[in-house]
Design a protein around this motif. Structure first.
Motif, mmCIF file in Angstrom:
data_model
loop_
_atom_site.group_PDB
_atom_site.id
_atom_site.type_symbol
_atom_site.label_atom_id
_atom_site.label_comp_id
_atom_site.label_asym_id
_atom_site.label_seq_id
_atom_site.Cartn_x
_atom_site.Cartn_y
_atom_site.Cartn_z
ATOM 1 N N LEU A 199 -7.572 -7.521 4.519
ATOM 2 C CA LEU A 199 -7.502 -6.270 3.752
ATOM 3 C C LEU A 199 -8.629 -6.175 2.741
ATOM 4 O O LEU A 199 -9.199 -5.099 2.523
ATOM 5 C CB LEU A 199 -6.149 -6.183 3.039
ATOM 6 C CG LEU A 199 -4.959 -5.738 3.883
ATOM 7 C CD1 LEU A 199 -3.658 -5.883 3.094
ATOM 8 C CD2 LEU A 199 -5.131 -4.290 4.350
ATOM 9 N N SER A 200 -8.965 -7.297 2.122
ATOM 10 C CA SER A 200 -10.054 -7.297 1.147
ATOM 11 C C SER A 200 -11.393 -7.000 1.810
ATOM 12 O O SER A 200 -12.261 -6.340 1.237
ATOM 13 C CB SER A 200 -10.099 -8.660 0.434
ATOM 14 O OG SER A 200 -11.198 -8.713 -0.459
ATOM 15 N N ARG A 201 -11.572 -7.529 3.040
ATOM 16 C CA ARG A 201 -12.845 -7.320 3.736
ATOM 17 C C ARG A 201 -12.969 -5.909 4.307
ATOM 18 O O ARG A 201 -14.021 -5.280 4.204
ATOM 19 C CB ARG A 201 -12.995 -8.339 4.859
ATOM 20 C CG ARG A 201 -14.303 -8.216 5.640
ATOM 21 C CD ARG A 201 -14.300 -9.181 6.808
ATOM 22 N NE ARG A 201 -14.268 -10.556 6.364
ATOM 23 C CZ ARG A 201 -15.368 -11.263 6.053
ATOM 24 N NH1 ARG A 201 -16.563 -10.695 6.114
ATOM 25 N NH2 ARG A 201 -15.253 -12.508 5.672
ATOM 26 N N TRP A 202 -11.902 -5.402 4.922
ATOM 27 C CA TRP A 202 -11.998 -4.150 5.688
ATOM 28 C C TRP A 202 -11.298 -2.963 5.028
ATOM 29 O O TRP A 202 -11.405 -1.845 5.525
ATOM 30 C CB TRP A 202 -11.420 -4.341 7.097
ATOM 31 C CG TRP A 202 -12.178 -5.356 7.890
ATOM 32 C CD1 TRP A 202 -11.798 -6.628 8.180
ATOM 33 C CD2 TRP A 202 -13.479 -5.196 8.464
ATOM 34 N NE1 TRP A 202 -12.753 -7.285 8.913
ATOM 35 C CE2 TRP A 202 -13.812 -6.402 9.109
ATOM 36 C CE3 TRP A 202 -14.407 -4.154 8.499
ATOM 37 C CZ2 TRP A 202 -15.008 -6.616 9.765
ATOM 38 C CZ3 TRP A 202 -15.606 -4.359 9.178
ATOM 39 C CH2 TRP A 202 -15.898 -5.578 9.791
ATOM 40 N N GLY A 203 -10.570 -3.165 3.984
ATOM 41 C CA GLY A 203 -9.947 -2.060 3.271
ATOM 42 C C GLY A 203 -8.961 -1.304 4.145
ATOM 43 O O GLY A 203 -8.053 -1.883 4.736
ATOM 44 N N TYR A 204 -9.210 0.034 4.274
ATOM 45 C CA TYR A 204 -8.298 0.891 5.027
ATOM 46 C C TYR A 204 -8.717 1.056 6.497
ATOM 47 O O TYR A 204 -8.237 1.958 7.171
ATOM 48 C CB TYR A 204 -8.190 2.268 4.362
ATOM 49 C CG TYR A 204 -7.375 2.241 3.091
ATOM 50 C CD1 TYR A 204 -6.013 2.485 3.122
ATOM 51 C CD2 TYR A 204 -7.969 1.958 1.868
ATOM 52 C CE1 TYR A 204 -5.258 2.448 1.951
ATOM 53 C CE2 TYR A 204 -7.227 1.909 0.702
ATOM 54 C CZ TYR A 204 -5.862 2.161 0.747
ATOM 55 O OH TYR A 204 -5.106 2.118 -0.391
ATOM 56 N N ASP A 205 -9.622 0.201 6.960
ATOM 57 C CA ASP A 205 -9.961 0.181 8.382
ATOM 58 C C ASP A 205 -8.977 -0.776 9.048
ATOM 59 O O ASP A 205 -9.273 -1.957 9.291
ATOM 60 C CB ASP A 205 -11.401 -0.271 8.585
ATOM 61 C CG ASP A 205 -11.867 -0.061 10.017
ATOM 62 O OD1 ASP A 205 -11.022 0.221 10.894
ATOM 63 O OD2 ASP A 205 -13.082 -0.178 10.263
ATOM 64 N N LEU A 241 0.836 -1.204 0.000
ATOM 65 C CA LEU A 241 0.000 0.000 0.000
ATOM 66 C C LEU A 241 0.878 1.264 0.000
ATOM 67 O O LEU A 241 1.953 1.294 0.601
ATOM 68 C CB LEU A 241 -0.915 0.023 1.240
ATOM 69 C CG LEU A 241 -1.874 -1.162 1.367
ATOM 70 C CD1 LEU A 241 -2.641 -1.064 2.689
ATOM 71 C CD2 LEU A 241 -2.855 -1.204 0.197
ATOM 72 N N GLU A 289 -4.373 -10.921 3.376
ATOM 73 C CA GLU A 289 -5.048 -10.468 2.158
ATOM 74 C C GLU A 289 -6.560 -10.488 2.331
ATOM 75 O O GLU A 289 -7.262 -9.575 1.873
ATOM 76 C CB GLU A 289 -4.628 -11.375 0.985
ATOM 77 C CG GLU A 289 -3.187 -11.168 0.541
ATOM 78 C CD GLU A 289 -2.756 -12.182 -0.519
ATOM 79 O OE1 GLU A 289 -3.524 -13.141 -0.753
ATOM 80 O OE2 GLU A 289 -1.672 -12.006 -1.084
ATOM 81 N N ASN A 332 -11.509 9.297 5.957
ATOM 82 C CA ASN A 332 -12.514 8.456 6.613
ATOM 83 C C ASN A 332 -12.882 8.985 7.993
ATOM 84 O O ASN A 332 -14.056 8.957 8.401
ATOM 85 C CB ASN A 332 -11.993 7.019 6.727
ATOM 86 C CG ASN A 332 -11.886 6.327 5.371
ATOM 87 O OD1 ASN A 332 -12.531 6.748 4.411
ATOM 88 N ND2 ASN A 332 -11.076 5.282 5.289
ATOM 89 N N THR A 356 -6.282 8.640 3.145
ATOM 90 C CA THR A 356 -7.540 7.885 3.253
ATOM 91 C C THR A 356 -7.994 7.777 4.708
ATOM 92 O O THR A 356 -9.191 7.909 5.013
ATOM 93 C CB THR A 356 -7.375 6.486 2.646
ATOM 94 O OG1 THR A 356 -6.914 6.597 1.296
ATOM 95 C CG2 THR A 356 -8.695 5.725 2.665
ATOM 96 N N TYR A 391 -2.008 0.513 11.417
ATOM 97 C CA TYR A 391 -1.323 0.369 10.120
ATOM 98 C C TYR A 391 0.170 0.090 10.326
ATOM 99 O O TYR A 391 0.743 -0.804 9.681
ATOM 100 C CB TYR A 391 -1.533 1.641 9.301
ATOM 101 C CG TYR A 391 -0.648 1.748 8.081
ATOM 102 C CD1 TYR A 391 -0.837 0.916 6.974
ATOM 103 C CD2 TYR A 391 0.388 2.673 8.033
ATOM 104 C CE1 TYR A 391 -0.023 1.014 5.856
ATOM 105 C CE2 TYR A 391 1.207 2.774 6.918
ATOM 106 C CZ TYR A 391 1.004 1.943 5.825
ATOM 107 O OH TYR A 391 1.820 2.036 4.728
#
Length: 296
Positions: free
Chosen positions: A273-279, A217, A270, A229, A225, A252
């Motif tokens: 990250l796919s489920r929660w993104g930048y949370d 990232l 992975e 948010n 981001t 992070y």
């Protein structure tokens, strides 16, 4: 001045004139003739009567003079009393003026004190109103924060449920994988394929190809981001925005330091990250839960 003193003054003035001495012989002759006439014309009884009348008149005159002296003394006393009364009146006027001045000063002082008290009361009322407004605003803010906290708790609970569901699915997948491996072990492999052993090769190839996907990232994109948010989630609440940014940034940084040295770790990272993104807080939570479940 008494009558006798007036008579003495008259004769003194009279005898100081030169012509008065010239009239003395004439007066003496006239007196002699008058005495002769009286002696021949008046009887002893009439002389007594005249003398008695003269005495009465003299007594009345003395009494009148005594009364006059009393009246004059009374008049002097009256004048003295009048002067005292005038002095007392003047003193009373001065005292009255002083009392009026003092009363006026006290009235003005009382008026100033009253105005000061009214001003203080107005300020107190204004301060009380401001305090009430602040309290209402604080109560509204607390209500909003409570609502947001409840929503956050609901989201966390929902996320936990999803994580539990995912863990259950992972456990099922793991069990199925183990069953498949066990079944594969039980099934004999063809003879021609025995010399070919690809499994050690896979382990060797995969041992150096694992990578933490968080490192892929862009850090600047991550920072912007996270801030965006937080601003969107906590509008006009800069304290909560700052708190959110700090928490997400900390999560992070911790995720970047995770040593991904296996396929399972890379896959779980992975997936999170796919489920929660930048949370990143939820990414960290889900990854930790999945790895704990895997290790157990």
């Amino acid at each position: 001045m008494s009558r006798q003193e007036e008579q003495k003054g008259f004769f003194k003035t009279l005898f100081s004139k030169w012509w008065a001495w010239a009239l003395v012989p004439v007066a003496c002759i006239a007196l002699i003739f008058t005495a002769a006439i009286i002696s021949f014309g008046l009887t002893p009884e009439s002389v007594k009567e005249v003398t008695s009348q003269k005495v009465e008149v003299q007594e009345k005159l003395d009494k009148s003079e005594a009364r006059l002296e009393k009246v004059e003394s009374s008049l002097e006393q009256t004048k003295s009393a009048l002067k005292d009364a005038q002095a007392k009146l003047a003193d009373s006027k001065i005292k009255l003026k002083k009392a009026e001045s003092t009363s006026k000063d006290k009235k003005e002082a009382s008026k100033k004190d009253s105005e000061a008290l009214e001003s203080k009361l107005a300020k107190s009322e204004s301060s009380l109103k401001e305090t009430g407004d602040k309290l209402n605003s604080a109560n509204a803010k607390v209500t909003e924060l409570t609502k947001q906290l409840k929503e956050a708790n609901d989201q966390v609970a929902k996320a936990k449920d999803e994580v539990k569901t995912a863990n259950a699915k992972a456990e099922e997948a793991k069990a199925e994988t183990e069953k498949a491996l066990a079944k594969a072990k039980e099934t004999p492999a063809p003879a021609k394929e025995e010399p070919v052993k690809e499994e050690p090769k896979k382990e060797t190839a995969s041992s150096g190809s694992f990578r933490n996907p968080v490192l892929d990232l862009n850090p600047s994109n991550v920072a912007s981001t996270i801030k965006s948010n937080a601003e969107q989630r906590w509008k006009d609440d800069y304290q909560m925005q700052d708190y959110e940014v700090q928490q997400q940034t900390s999560a992070y940084n911790q995720l970047k330091n995770v040593a991904v040295d296996s396929e399972v770790k890379q896959t779980q990272m992975e997936n999170a990250l796919s489920r929660w993104g930048y949370d990143f807080e939820m990414v960290q939570y889900e990854y930790s839960e999945q790895m704990n479940a895997y290790n157990n």
